[in-house]
Scaffold this active site. Structure first.
Site, short mmCIF file in Angstrom:
data_model
loop_
_atom_site.label_atom_id
_atom_site.label_comp_id
_atom_site.label_asym_id
_atom_site.label_seq_id
_atom_site.Cartn_x
_atom_site.Cartn_y
_atom_site.Cartn_z
N ASP A 89 -31.12 19.30 23.77
CA ASP A 89 -31.46 20.63 24.29
C ASP A 89 -30.41 21.63 23.82
OD1 ASP A 89 -32.10 22.88 25.72
OD2 ASP A 89 -32.15 21.90 27.68
N ASP B 41 -36.45 24.76 21.09
CA ASP B 41 -35.03 24.45 21.26
C ASP B 41 -34.76 23.06 21.83
OD1 ASP B 41 -36.20 25.12 23.64
OD2 ASP B 41 -34.50 26.27 24.40
N GLU B 42 -35.77 22.21 21.91
CA GLU B 42 -35.58 20.87 22.45
C GLU B 42 -36.32 19.85 21.59
OE1 GLU B 42 -36.23 20.46 26.73
OE2 GLU B 42 -36.33 22.65 26.89
#
Length: 414
Positions: free
Chosen positions: A9, A105-106
């Site tokens: 993350d 974003d992960e």
């Protein structure tokens, strides 16, 4: 061998990238926000300094400024964020080809087969160090034996940390966490659980699964499995994509929509984007859905089946406008509208001719639409426009095809 799943993350991703490129604001509270003048003024993310003022993602900019008068608000730069996202995933690809994005974003990684490099914890620490050193941003990494607990781990300690939830410690570390920390336990589900005396993930794990099913339907069984560490969903290989079941766009209007003419302008812009995206995929649709929200934020959704499959933007817009006119009486103005298409067939497949329809005319329209698509791709979205959109450029002056590129990702794949 025990399965090793990582969840990476990127911490405060948009804000971290902005602060990396603007060193003069790194020591200030920063939030990446939508355009308040276009009534999209919400906080998309904030840096750690702004988080200390209890600014929340999704709240209005004016609310955030009330909490922190010195807040630096920056408009999003999605092409830049997508470039950084690609660079992060390039680092991840050095360790496995089982990489499944979860938003921009992960990502999940399955490194069970990467034992020649090191253990899951070793790989997680190396990824954390490399992203920080090579890209200048930080990540938090969760390590576990399934995807759900790996994600919990990446949320457990931030920023710039590695957390391990294994079979020996998850009851001690995971079960005391609030139920809302579990994936798919949103505000409504959390409230319902609390009303039944279920406050923690451990409470969900201890609840009779049939009771959870009574409360939430089949999702009750899913939550029971999640809480007990029984999820065995695989990590999808890098580059794999779920089957596309619908294509749509929606937008908040820069002012309240007061009549059918206002809605028609918005619908036509959205339908052009949806039609273009469908044609790029080689799809025709059989169902059109619309959504709209009034100025009190009450939402409505309607859909209808079409008489024939189509990718024609005019037909999509016309169906959406007809649906709307049969659904709204203008007791309140509208704030936003959306349109989407589903029920796809491929354009190369056979289709039923209509005795009362001019098939040749439809083929000419398809060729015309694709010509317009190619012009827009080469010279920009505004190079050719419908005359009906020129009457109110404030309403029609947005570009959903280029601007609306970031979408949430579902955990369950079709």
């Amino acid at each position: 061998m025990e399965r090793a799943v990582l969840h990476v993350d990127c911490n405060k991703f948009y804000a971290s990238v902005e602060c990396l490129y603007r060193p003069e604001i790194r020591h200030l509270p920063v939030a990446v926000c939508g355009d308040a003048e276009q009534r999209r003024g919400i906080v998309l993310t904030k840096n750690e300094i702004a988080a200390k003022y209890h600014i929340k993602t999704g709240e209005a900019v004016w609310q955030a400024r009330r909490k922190c008068p010195g807040l630096v608000c920056i408009p999003p730069d999605f092409p830049l964020y997508m470039r950084f996202s690609a660079m992060v995933r390039e680092i991840l690809s050095d360790y496995t080809d089982l990489i499944e994005p979860f938003g921009l974003d992960e990502s999940w990684l399955d490194v069970s087969g990467s034992g020649n490099i090191g253990s899951g914890v070793f790989i997680a620490e190396e990824i954390r160090r490399r992203v920080k050193f090579e890209l200048g941003i930080t990540v938090s990494v969760g390590v576990s034996f399934n995807k759900i607990f790996a994600k919990l781990g990446s949320d457990y300690r931030k920023p710039d940390a590695v957390t391990v939830f294994d079979r020996e410690n998850f009851r001690r570390l995971v079960w005391p966490l609030p139920a809302c920390e579990l994936l798919y336990v949103g505000p409504a589900t959390s409230k319902k659980l609390r009303s039944c005396g279920i406050d923690t993930i451990g409470d969900i794990a201890a609840a009779p699964p049939d009771y959870l099913h009574l409360l939430f339907g089949k999702m009750g069984y899913v939550l029971f499995r999640f809480a007990n560490g029984l999820d065995n969903e695989p990590v999808a290989p890098a580059g794999s994509a779920p089957v596309i079941k619908s294509i749509g766009n929606s937008s908040t209007a820069p002012r309240n929509l007061e009549n059918d003419g206002d809605v028609k302008i918005m619908m036509m812009v959205l339908a052009e984007s949806v039609g273009r995206r469908m044609r790029e995929q080689g799809f025709r649709c059989s169902t059109v859905s619309i959504s709209f929200r009034d100025n009190l934020l009450n939402g409505t959704v309607r859909q209808r089946k079409l008489e024939r499959f189509t990718s024609d933007s005019d037909e999509i817009a016309r169906a959406g406008i007809e649906l709307f006119r049969g659904s709204w009486d203008w007791h309140l103005p509208l704030r936003s509208v959306g349109i989407s298409c589903s029920g796809f067939e491929h354009e190369s497949g056979p289709f039923q001719l209509d005795l009362f329809d001019d098939g040749e005319r439809r083929l000419r329209r398809e060729r015309l639409e694709k010509t317009v698509d190619s012009l827009k791709a080469r010279f920009g979205n505004a190079c050719i426009q419908r005359a009906a959109l020129l009457g109110d450029k404030k309403l029609s002056g947005f570009n959903p095809y280029n601007d609306h590129v970031i979408h949430p990702v579902a955990y369950f794949k079709p």
